[in-house]
Write an enzyme that holds these catalytic residues in place. Structure first.
Site, PDB file in Angstrom:
ATOM      1  N   ILE A   1      -9.940  -8.946   3.979  1.00 52.86           N
ATOM      2  CA  ILE A   1     -11.332  -8.394   3.636  1.00 52.86           C
ATOM      3  C   ILE A   1     -11.386  -7.839   2.022  1.00 52.86           C
ATOM      4  CG2 ILE A   1     -13.141  -6.718   4.114  1.00 52.86           C
ATOM      5  CD1 ILE A   1     -11.443  -5.840   6.951  1.00 52.86           C
TER       6      ILE A   1
ATOM      7  N   GLY B   1      -6.354  -6.296   4.784  1.00 52.55           N
ATOM      8  CA  GLY B   1      -5.928  -7.718   4.831  1.00 52.55           C
ATOM      9  C   GLY B   1      -6.653  -8.449   4.040  1.00 52.55           C
TER      10      GLY B   1
ATOM     11  N   LYS C   1      -3.512   3.569   2.989  1.00 50.96           N
ATOM     12  CA  LYS C   1      -4.824   2.894   2.681  1.00 50.96           C
ATOM     13  C   LYS C   1      -5.916   3.726   2.228  1.00 50.96           C
ATOM     14  CE  LYS C   1      -3.314  -1.260   5.564  1.00 50.96           C
ATOM     15  NZ  LYS C   1      -3.393  -1.425   6.882  1.00 50.96           N
TER      16      LYS C   1
ATOM     17  N   VAL D   1      -5.011  -3.344   1.382  1.00 53.22           N
ATOM     18  CA  VAL D   1      -6.144  -2.527   2.296  1.00 53.22           C
ATOM     19  C   VAL D   1      -7.172  -3.502   3.116  1.00 53.22           C
ATOM     20  CG1 VAL D   1      -7.980  -0.573   2.451  1.00 53.22           C
ATOM     21  CG2 VAL D   1      -6.117  -0.502   0.777  1.00 53.22           C
TER      22      VAL D   1
ATOM     23  N   ASP E   1       0.093   4.350   7.986  1.00 53.99           N
ATOM     24  CA  ASP E   1      -0.332   3.329   7.247  1.00 53.99           C
ATOM     25  C   ASP E   1      -1.963   3.426   6.962  1.00 53.99           C
ATOM     26  OD1 ASP E   1      -0.236   0.039   6.814  1.00 53.99           O
ATOM     27  OD2 ASP E   1      -1.952   0.257   8.130  1.00 53.99           O
TER      28      ASP E   1
ATOM     29  N   LYS F   1       0.863  -1.124   0.083  1.00 49.56           N
ATOM     30  CA  LYS F   1       0.028  -0.040   0.107  1.00 49.56           C
ATOM     31  C   LYS F   1       0.828   1.366   0.107  1.00 49.56           C
ATOM     32  CE  LYS F   1       0.067  -2.136   3.148  1.00 49.56           C
ATOM     33  NZ  LYS F   1      -0.230  -3.211   4.122  1.00 49.56           N
TER      34      LYS F   1
HETATM   35  N1  HSE Z   1       0.496  -2.998   9.924  1.00 57.39           N
HETATM   36  C1  HSE Z   1      -0.622  -3.058   9.403  1.00 57.39           C
HETATM   37  C2  HSE Z   1      -1.779  -3.106  10.638  1.00 57.39           C
HETATM   38  C3  HSE Z   1      -1.017  -4.639   8.671  1.00 57.39           C
HETATM   39  O1  HSE Z   1      -1.516  -3.065  11.839  1.00 57.39           O
HETATM   40  O2  HSE Z   1      -2.979  -3.258  10.356  1.00 57.39           O
HETATM   41  C4  HSE Z   1      -0.594  -4.134   7.462  1.00 57.39           C
HETATM   42  O3  HSE Z   1      -1.377  -3.300   6.658  1.00 57.39           O
END
Ligand code: HSE
Length: 457
Positions: free
Chosen positions: A150, A148, A219, A146, A215, A119
């Site tokens: 889902i 995981g 996404k 995005v 992060d 991402k």
């Molecule tokens: N590090 C991310 C999280 C997972 O904690 O959701 C990978 O996108």
């Protein structure tokens, strides 16, 4: 026997299938190898031919990943993997920017579709990668990037394609959701809970991207493009992480009827007058949301995205946002779709970012200053008579109404105490001006913490 379109639903035992090459044999890569092996039969029953992992490249050739590598070439030569005629689809799971981008562009130039979970790379350099893929006529798939496991991207791109998307609210980072859930449950400090998240393997050794909201912003960049055709770069998205939250914020949230979640929020603001442009609201920050809402009850490392379309109304997607097997589920789902298209000789059947590339364009972002909403405020003040009156006086001058106030007593001989408030709806600009004034007061001993409240969930 069930038949489809007059063809016997039967696989050809002599079909060698579609070959997959995997670059990056870490946690997710291991999951991909496991899913391809343990579900080979059901995947073949669905595709009508086998999907075979034929080659893996990684720098670490020593670690035992607990996967049967029989029949799979495993070395450290990613370039040879891309060039290998037995590899029809390349999976990039090395993460990071430079090397991953080079590998993806090289695979695209070789005419091979790419599946990735990266991402960060797509949010920063997506345009270059998608443009190259469009020019070359190959697919780039990124469902795992995005949410995981889902299937949120496929849902936006295909299941909701009939809709104008109105809003999107997501809990898109498992690490922060775990930390927030645990801080609320245990009353422990942020650092204690982050350490436990690392010990349990929920948080990375360096969880900065997660804790700072970066992060989630990566996404949200991808989701906003897919929802609104908005060519945003993640740097434009106002982003605030969860550092600095205190146990007292969770106590106050409970008393006020909320829970605290790190939300990625994106909304469309259609033009109000002829000639005006559609504007996009996009932001990531800790948010208080009503305790009874579905998103408020997404706990631990789970993720969820709520999407409202004009035809469908509200919809919700929930599942594991990270982890070896859930993320591998998304990667292999992409492989299956691409393998199916390769066999039919098609590519680009569905635009990767949901809108045709020519329709994607920069859309103006609604400035944060134009927001209007309710907020929670944590003031840190010297505990003496008249301080509360000074604060409410400044808020009143800026026409910011107070809905309720909690003042916590001193826990010991500490000079400062928190004063916790929730406001009535107020313009962001007035709020910012008032807080700048309040934070300059002599009896205010730390910057005021603001947590926005979202009611419409
Ligand atoms: N590090 C991310 C999280 C997972 O904690 O959701 C990978 O996108």
């Amino acid at each position: 026997m069930v038949t489809q379109g007059g063809q016997a639903a039967q696989t050809d035992r002599h079909d060698s299938g579609v070959g997959v090459g995997l670059i990056g044999f870490g946690t997710i890569g291991t999951g991909v190898a496991k899913v391809l092996r343990q579900n080979a039969d059901v995947i073949e029953q669905r595709l009508g031919f086998p999907l075979r992992l034929v080659r893996i490249a990684d720098l670490d050739l020593e670690t035992d990943r607990g996967v049967d590598l029989d029949g799979i070439q495993f070395d450290n030569d990613a370039d040879a993997l891309i060039a290998d005629p037995g590899v029809s689809i390349v999976v990039e799971l090395i993460g990071g920017y430079e090397v991953a981008k080079r590998m993806m562009l090289r695979a695209i130039e070789a005419g091979k579709p790419v599946v990735t979970a990266n991402k960060a790379l797509l949010a920063m350099h997506g345009k270059e990668i998608f443009d190259a893929a469009t020019r070359r006529g190959v697919d780039v798939a990124f469902e795992a990037s995005v949410g995981g496991g889902i299937p949120i991207l496929r849902s936006l791109r295909e299941g909701l394609a009939a809709n104008r998307i109105e809003s999107l609210y997501g809990i898109m980072n498992g690490t922060t959701n775990y930390v927030l859930t645990e801080m609320e449950r245990t009353g422990e400090d942020f650092d204690v809970v982050v350490k436990r998240a690392q010990d349990l393997g929920y948080a990375e050794a360096d969880p900065t991207f997660d804790l700072d909201g970066i992060d989630a912003a990566h996404k949200l960049t991808l989701l906003a493009a897919m929802a609104f055709g908005a060519e945003l770069t993640f740097k434009e998205i106002p982003t605030e992480g969860i550092k600095g939250l205190l146990p007292v914020d969770f106590e106050a949230a409970e008393e006020f009827g909320y829970r605290i979640k790190l939300l990625g929020i994106a909304k469309s603001h259609p033009p109000e007058h002829p000639g005006d442009e559609e504007r996009i609201e996009a932001r990531v920050h800790p948010t208080m949301i009503p305790r009874a809402s579905l998103l408020a009850n997404v706990d631990g490392a789970m993720n969820a995205v709520a999407v409202t379309g004009d035809a469908v109304g509200p919809t919700l997607y929930y599942g594991a946002g990270a982890g070896e097997m859930p993320t591998a589920s998304a990667v292999v789902g992409d492989l299956i779709e691409i393998a199916r298209d390769l066999r039919r000789g098609t590519a680009g059947r569905v635009a990767p970012l949901s809108y045709q590339p020519s329709e994607l364009g920069p859309k103006p972002l609604l400035p944060m200053g134009e927001l209007r909403g309710r907020v929670y405020l944590r003031f840190t003040v010297v505990d003496r008579p008249g301080v509360l009156a000074q604060i409410t006086g400044v808020l009143g001058e800026h026409e910011i109404g107070i809905a309720s106030v909690i003042q916590k007593g001193r826990a010991g001989p500490i000079a400062s105490v928190p004063v916790l408030m929730q406001s009535h709806p107020a313009p962001e600009l007035a709020l910012r001006t008032a807080l700048a004034e309040i934070d300059r007061l002599a009896d205010v001993t730390a910057p005021t913490r603001v947590i926005r409240i979202e009611e419409g969930l």
